[in-house]
Motif scaffolding. Structure first.
Motif, PDB file in Angstrom:
ATOM      1  N   PRO A 158      -2.583   1.492  -4.018  1.00  0.00           N
ATOM      2  CA  PRO A 158      -2.334   2.793  -3.383  1.00  0.00           C
ATOM      3  C   PRO A 158      -3.413   3.255  -2.421  1.00  0.00           C
ATOM      4  CG  PRO A 158      -2.889   3.047  -5.710  1.00  0.00           C
ATOM      5  CD  PRO A 158      -2.694   1.587  -5.485  1.00  0.00           C
ATOM      6  N   ASN A 159      -4.604   2.644  -2.448  1.00  0.00           N
ATOM      7  CA  ASN A 159      -5.630   3.064  -1.486  1.00  0.00           C
ATOM      8  C   ASN A 159      -5.557   2.267  -0.173  1.00  0.00           C
ATOM      9  OD1 ASN A 159      -6.535   0.744  -2.800  1.00  0.00           O
ATOM     10  ND2 ASN A 159      -8.696   1.264  -2.564  1.00  0.00           N
ATOM     11  N   GLY A 212       0.805  -1.214   0.000  1.00  0.00           N
ATOM     12  CA  GLY A 212       0.000   0.000   0.000  1.00  0.00           C
ATOM     13  C   GLY A 212       0.836   1.261   0.000  1.00  0.00           C
ATOM     14  N   LYS A 213       0.171   2.383   0.195  1.00  0.00           N
ATOM     15  CA  LYS A 213       0.799   3.707   0.145  1.00  0.00           C
ATOM     16  C   LYS A 213       1.044   4.213   1.567  1.00  0.00           C
ATOM     17  CE  LYS A 213       0.015   8.423  -1.625  1.00  0.00           C
ATOM     18  NZ  LYS A 213       1.300   8.497  -2.355  1.00  0.00           N
ATOM     19  N   ILE A 267      -3.803   2.645   2.717  1.00  0.00           N
ATOM     20  CA  ILE A 267      -2.998   3.772   3.211  1.00  0.00           C
ATOM     21  C   ILE A 267      -2.665   3.614   4.691  1.00  0.00           C
ATOM     22  CG2 ILE A 267      -3.047   6.265   3.650  1.00  0.00           C
ATOM     23  CD1 ILE A 267      -4.811   6.525   1.143  1.00  0.00           C
ATOM     24  N   TYR A 326       0.671  -3.323  -6.452  1.00  0.00           N
ATOM     25  CA  TYR A 326       0.556  -2.067  -5.708  1.00  0.00           C
ATOM     26  C   TYR A 326      -0.903  -1.658  -5.572  1.00  0.00           C
ATOM     27  CZ  TYR A 326       1.508   2.815  -4.414  1.00  0.00           C
ATOM     28  OH  TYR A 326       1.559   4.030  -3.772  1.00  0.00           O
ATOM     29  N   ASP A 349       8.473   7.966  -1.716  1.00  0.00           N
ATOM     30  CA  ASP A 349       7.461   8.271  -2.744  1.00  0.00           C
ATOM     31  C   ASP A 349       8.080   8.228  -4.139  1.00  0.00           C
ATOM     32  OD1 ASP A 349       5.648   8.654  -0.700  1.00  0.00           O
ATOM     33  OD2 ASP A 349       5.714  10.844  -0.789  1.00  0.00           O
ATOM     34  N   ASN A 384       7.301   1.330  -9.181  1.00  0.00           N
ATOM     35  CA  ASN A 384       5.958   0.751  -9.142  1.00  0.00           C
ATOM     36  C   ASN A 384       5.001   1.480 -10.069  1.00  0.00           C
ATOM     37  OD1 ASN A 384       7.110  -0.810  -7.127  1.00  0.00           O
ATOM     38  ND2 ASN A 384       6.219   0.358  -5.460  1.00  0.00           N
ATOM     39  N   SER A 396       1.192  -0.827 -11.546  1.00  0.00           N
ATOM     40  CA  SER A 396       0.782  -1.404 -10.265  1.00  0.00           C
ATOM     41  C   SER A 396       0.804  -2.923 -10.267  1.00  0.00           C
ATOM     42  CB  SER A 396      -0.622  -0.912  -9.889  1.00  0.00           C
ATOM     43  OG  SER A 396      -1.592  -1.367 -10.821  1.00  0.00           O
ATOM     44  N   TYR A 449       8.765   4.658  -5.145  1.00  0.00           N
ATOM     45  CA  TYR A 449       7.521   3.988  -5.539  1.00  0.00           C
ATOM     46  C   TYR A 449       7.067   4.452  -6.917  1.00  0.00           C
ATOM     47  CZ  TYR A 449       6.267   1.447  -1.249  1.00  0.00           C
ATOM     48  OH  TYR A 449       6.221   0.550  -0.211  1.00  0.00           O
ATOM     49  N   ASP A 450       7.157   5.743  -7.178  1.00  0.00           N
ATOM     50  CA  ASP A 450       6.781   6.251  -8.501  1.00  0.00           C
ATOM     51  C   ASP A 450       7.656   5.634  -9.596  1.00  0.00           C
ATOM     52  OD1 ASP A 450       4.824   7.821  -7.404  1.00  0.00           O
ATOM     53  OD2 ASP A 450       5.916   9.714  -7.581  1.00  0.00           O
TER      54      ASP A 450
END
Length: 294
Positions: A204-205, A121-122, A207, A202, A141, A148, A151, A144-145
């Motif tokens: 991302p929600n 997750g994020k 969190i 991945y 961050d 990842n 996703s 991850y960008d």
């Protein structure tokens, strides 16, 4: 509670941060997820003071297990918690993290798409007034960008926010506890997971909010340790894959150092954050080469 009814075992290593642990447990208590479908395993990694009083105060709302061990580092603590887990999936976080109410639901949705994946997750920095904590999270961050972007073909997750099958965790081989410092073992595990033929997914929600208090000295030490861990990681990776050290292109580092300029911080803060990211890379390189010559 029967073992078959549990979907998640949440494993939390902790060491000498009782107030942070309490905040983490508050967020676990408020998860929007059936409480009879998850358990919480807290592994006290040799804290100075016992945690029984804090943990017992949540026993009426959470299915809790407290394990105490001699100080051996977070990787060993996570492995110990995983060995005691009963659920189908393991979800790892840290004692200085608070979880969004939908955290487990988001992870579960991730597994519905990719049941055998390592789902990550994020993470959001919750210490907005601390520039060192902000810079440290900006680095994650950016990574991850970069790694990842797709996703369904991610390559790295930090161990404070990922989940996976309990059986596959044991099959792939748990966290490597031979790392000289508590840095890099999650990176090595993700690489070994991919090498074993499994994927990273991945979400991302899913969190969490991270409250890692850093000063300038702690920031330097953190990234020096990352450099030491990176050297050990590459040694293990070269043995496993029989490949030479991979160095990212110059453009990777340029974009990293200027990454704060793309954020919503004030102009003066952006320049300072760029400086801190440069410092992080100096510390990282110093740790890497210090390990190499030792």
């Amino acid at each position: 509670m029967s073992q078959s009814s549990l979907t998640f075992s949440i494993v939390i290593p902790t060491y000498n941060r009782p107030e942070r642990l309490k905040t983490c447990l508050d967020s676990l208590r408020d998860l929007n997820y059936p409480q009879d479908r998850f358990e919480v395993i807290i592994v006290d990694d040799g804290s100075k003071n016992p945690l029984d009083t804090i943990v017992n105060s949540y026993s009426d709302r959470l299915n809790l297990t407290l394990i105490r061990q001699a100080n051996a580092g977070p990787a060993a603590a996570r492995n110990r918690g995983a060995e005691a887990a009963k659920a189908e999936y393991l979800a790892f976080t840290d004692d200085d993290c608070t979880l969004a109410p939908n955290w487990l639901s988001a992870l579960e949705n991730g597994f519905s798409e990719a049941p055998n994946a390592l789902v990550g997750g994020k993470t959001i920095n919750s210490l907005l007034d601390n520039p060192y904590s902000t810079a440290s999270q900006l680095l994650i961050d950016y990574i991850y960008d970069y790694y990842n972007n797709d996703s369904h073909q991610a390559t790295f997750f930090a161990s404070n926010n990922f989940a996976l099958s309990r059986d596959l965790f044991q099959k792939v081989g748990q966290f490597d506890v031979t790392f000289p410092l508590a840095a890099g073992e999650d990176r090595e595990f993700c690489d070994r997971w991919l090498f074993s033929g499994y994927s990273l997914h991945y979400v991302p929600n899913a969190i969490i909010y991270h409250s890692h208090h850093l000063s300038l000295a702690k920031f330097w030490r953190q990234h020096f340790n990352y450099g030491c861990g990176a050297y050990y990681f590459h040694q293990l990776r070269s043995q496993r894959n029989q490949t030479s050290l991979k160095v990212e292109p110059i453009n990777f580092y340029w974009k990293l150092l200027t990454y704060p300029l793309t954020t919503k911080h004030q102009a003066s803060s952006k320049i300072f954050l760029c400086t801190l990211l440069f410092l992080s890379q100096v510390a990282n390189a110093y740790g890497f080469f210090a390990s190499k010559v030792n």
